[in-house]
Design a protein around this motif. Structure first.
Motif, mmCIF file in Angstrom:
data_model
loop_
_atom_site.group_PDB
_atom_site.id
_atom_site.type_symbol
_atom_site.label_atom_id
_atom_site.label_comp_id
_atom_site.label_asym_id
_atom_site.label_seq_id
_atom_site.Cartn_x
_atom_site.Cartn_y
_atom_site.Cartn_z
ATOM 1 N N TRP A 151 -18.417 -8.230 11.755
ATOM 2 C CA TRP A 151 -17.618 -7.204 12.425
ATOM 3 C C TRP A 151 -17.359 -6.010 11.522
ATOM 4 C CZ3 TRP A 151 -13.091 -5.556 10.288
ATOM 5 C CH2 TRP A 151 -12.531 -6.356 9.305
ATOM 6 N N SER A 152 -17.335 -6.253 10.200
ATOM 7 C CA SER A 152 -16.987 -5.186 9.262
ATOM 8 C C SER A 152 -18.179 -4.332 8.865
ATOM 9 C CB SER A 152 -16.382 -5.802 7.993
ATOM 10 O OG SER A 152 -17.353 -6.548 7.289
ATOM 11 N N GLY A 153 -19.394 -4.827 9.132
ATOM 12 C CA GLY A 153 -20.584 -4.115 8.685
ATOM 13 C C GLY A 153 -20.940 -4.413 7.252
ATOM 14 N N ARG A 154 -20.132 -5.236 6.588
ATOM 15 C CA ARG A 154 -20.383 -5.570 5.190
ATOM 16 C C ARG A 154 -21.368 -6.730 5.087
ATOM 17 N NH1 ARG A 154 -17.334 -3.741 1.218
ATOM 18 N NH2 ARG A 154 -15.712 -2.244 1.727
ATOM 19 N N PRO A 155 -22.084 -6.802 3.968
ATOM 20 C CA PRO A 155 -22.991 -7.932 3.773
ATOM 21 C C PRO A 155 -22.214 -9.220 3.556
ATOM 22 C CG PRO A 155 -22.808 -6.662 1.764
ATOM 23 C CD PRO A 155 -22.071 -5.891 2.817
ATOM 24 N N VAL A 156 -22.870 -10.328 3.780
ATOM 25 C CA VAL A 156 -22.235 -11.621 3.579
ATOM 26 C C VAL A 156 -22.207 -11.923 2.083
ATOM 27 C CG1 VAL A 156 -22.349 -14.093 4.060
ATOM 28 C CG2 VAL A 156 -23.028 -12.438 5.819
ATOM 29 N N THR A 157 -21.004 -11.915 1.516
ATOM 30 C CA THR A 157 -20.829 -12.174 0.079
ATOM 31 C C THR A 157 -19.776 -13.268 -0.078
ATOM 32 O OG1 THR A 157 -19.236 -10.338 0.009
ATOM 33 C CG2 THR A 157 -21.488 -9.870 -0.693
ATOM 34 N N PRO A 158 -20.201 -14.527 -0.116
ATOM 35 C CA PRO A 158 -19.241 -15.644 -0.187
ATOM 36 C C PRO A 158 -18.262 -15.503 -1.348
ATOM 37 C CG PRO A 158 -21.489 -16.445 0.149
ATOM 38 C CD PRO A 158 -21.598 -14.977 -0.145
ATOM 39 N N GLY A 159 -16.981 -15.630 -1.039
ATOM 40 C CA GLY A 159 -15.949 -15.640 -2.065
ATOM 41 C C GLY A 159 -15.619 -14.300 -2.684
ATOM 42 N N VAL A 160 -16.268 -13.240 -2.240
ATOM 43 C CA VAL A 160 -16.064 -11.915 -2.837
ATOM 44 C C VAL A 160 -15.403 -11.005 -1.804
ATOM 45 C CG1 VAL A 160 -17.150 -9.922 -3.925
ATOM 46 C CG2 VAL A 160 -18.084 -12.206 -4.301
ATOM 47 N N GLY A 161 -14.200 -10.584 -2.091
ATOM 48 C CA GLY A 161 -13.478 -9.714 -1.173
ATOM 49 C C GLY A 161 -13.870 -8.255 -1.316
ATOM 50 N N VAL A 162 -13.231 -7.422 -0.523
ATOM 51 C CA VAL A 162 -13.520 -5.989 -0.496
ATOM 52 C C VAL A 162 -13.309 -5.350 -1.869
ATOM 53 C CG1 VAL A 162 -12.764 -3.770 0.450
ATOM 54 C CG2 VAL A 162 -13.006 -5.759 1.953
ATOM 55 N N SER A 163 -12.186 -5.639 -2.504
ATOM 56 C CA SER A 163 -11.847 -4.985 -3.761
ATOM 57 C C SER A 163 -12.772 -5.401 -4.895
ATOM 58 C CB SER A 163 -10.390 -5.281 -4.142
ATOM 59 O OG SER A 163 -9.509 -4.723 -3.208
ATOM 60 N N LEU A 164 -13.101 -6.676 -4.976
ATOM 61 C CA LEU A 164 -13.986 -7.135 -6.040
ATOM 62 C C LEU A 164 -15.391 -6.580 -5.864
ATOM 63 C CD1 LEU A 164 -14.665 -8.719 -8.541
ATOM 64 C CD2 LEU A 164 -14.827 -10.797 -7.148
ATOM 65 N N LEU A 165 -15.879 -6.538 -4.641
ATOM 66 C CA LEU A 165 -17.207 -5.961 -4.410
ATOM 67 C C LEU A 165 -17.221 -4.487 -4.777
ATOM 68 C CD1 LEU A 165 -20.087 -6.379 -3.465
ATOM 69 C CD2 LEU A 165 -19.347 -5.859 -1.123
ATOM 70 N N ALA A 166 -16.119 -3.781 -4.487
ATOM 71 C CA ALA A 166 -16.033 -2.362 -4.849
ATOM 72 C C ALA A 166 -16.059 -2.189 -6.362
ATOM 73 C CB ALA A 166 -14.768 -1.739 -4.267
ATOM 74 N N ALA A 167 -15.360 -3.078 -7.087
ATOM 75 C CA ALA A 167 -15.366 -3.017 -8.552
ATOM 76 C C ALA A 167 -16.772 -3.268 -9.091
ATOM 77 C CB ALA A 167 -14.384 -4.030 -9.127
ATOM 78 N N PHE A 168 -17.453 -4.241 -8.510
ATOM 79 C CA PHE A 168 -18.820 -4.519 -8.940
ATOM 80 C C PHE A 168 -19.726 -3.315 -8.673
ATOM 81 C CE2 PHE A 168 -23.169 -5.749 -8.023
ATOM 82 C CZ PHE A 168 -23.506 -6.481 -9.158
ATOM 83 N N MET A 169 -19.584 -2.702 -7.513
ATOM 84 C CA MET A 169 -20.442 -1.558 -7.185
ATOM 85 C C MET A 169 -20.179 -0.387 -8.125
ATOM 86 S SD MET A 169 -20.966 -1.571 -3.042
ATOM 87 C CE MET A 169 -19.254 -1.315 -2.629
#
Length: 260
Positions: A149-167
């Motif tokens: 629903w969010s358009g985000r890729p499936v990243t188990p255990g990784v929330g929005v903020s952590l994925l943003a930090a990684f990016m």
């Protein structure tokens, strides 16, 4: 810029605060005190071939105890990570820095990045590895996932903020501008200042994250500063508001600019 944000300008206090600071000192040197024993024991118990390191007060690399991890350490090939998979190593370093940072809205949480294997013998880390590898290789945001629903890729255990930090650490770019960190304190501040969006970062869609990045980039261009400093002001302004509510009076950085 989306039409909803047209005319939405950054506070004057934000402009002056950012212009009085430097990227190298206030962003790249921004450090957090990480408990290496806690992280490395959890990594080992979970079966990850990853070890995190940090720096002592003299700047020397250490492998145990409380140690400093600076934002400048959040990069591919960091000497503070030893890992068989570069993407996972960087992800956990970002998680350690983020959760230990005193100004950010995170508690120490160990990301469970294992996914359910499709068939017996499949790598349960393949889903997250493929996303991280793609970010590091293309330096672009993951493609929109139509199945979520969010358009985000499936990243188990990784929330929005952590994925943003990684990016950010992976130097992912969007519209010629580096993607930025986002957490609830910063999002709450920009909404308090008048941004017309849903304040819950945990429910942030990819489209809204695009819009957030565009806003910070636009503000930085206008203020002749860096988006990272804009994001830092948002975080620190929230912390100042909390202090003002608890103790009364004004706390820095203030909502209003003063020449004093």
């Amino acid at each position: 810029m989306p039409i909803e944000d047209a005319g939405f300008e950054q506070p004057e206090a934000c402009v002056h605060w950012c212009q009085a600071r430097t990227y190298d000192l206030h962003i790249l040197d921004d450090g957090a005190s990480v408990d290496l024993d806690w992280w490395n024991s959890h990594l080992r118990d979970s079966g990850h071939e990853i070890q995190l390191r940090g720096r002592n007060d003299d700047g020397k690399i250490v492998t145990a105890g409380l140690a400093t991890v600076q934002r400048n350490d959040l990069r591919l090939g960091s000497e503070l990570v030893s890992a068989t998979h570069d993407g996972l190593g960087l992800l956990f370093l970002c998680a350690a820095w983020q959760s230990a940072h005193r100004d950010r809205r995170f508690k120490r949480r160990f990301p469970d990045v294992f996914g359910a294997p499709a068939t017996k013998g499949d790598d349960p880390l393949q889903a997250i590895k493929s996303i991280l590898d793609d970010c590091l290789k293309t330096r672009t945001l993951p493609a929109i996932h139509r199945g979520t629903w969010s358009g985000r890729p499936v990243t188990p255990g990784v929330g929005v903020s952590l994925l943003a930090a990684f990016m950010w650490a992976a130097e992912v770019s969007e519209a010629d501008s580096r993607t930025q960190l986002i957490d609830q304190f910063g999002a709450s501040t920009v909404i308090h200042e008048g941004w017309l969006e849903d304040p819950a970062v945990s429910g942030l869609t990819l489209r809204r994250y695009h819009r957030y990045n565009q806003l910070l980039s636009s503000w930085a261009t206008t203020a002749q500063t860096r988006p990272e400093l804009i994001e830092m002001w948002l975080i620190k302004r929230w912390m100042a508001r909390v202090q003002e509510a608890r103790r009364g009076g004004r706390a820095m950085p203030t909502q209003f600019w003063t020449s004093r």
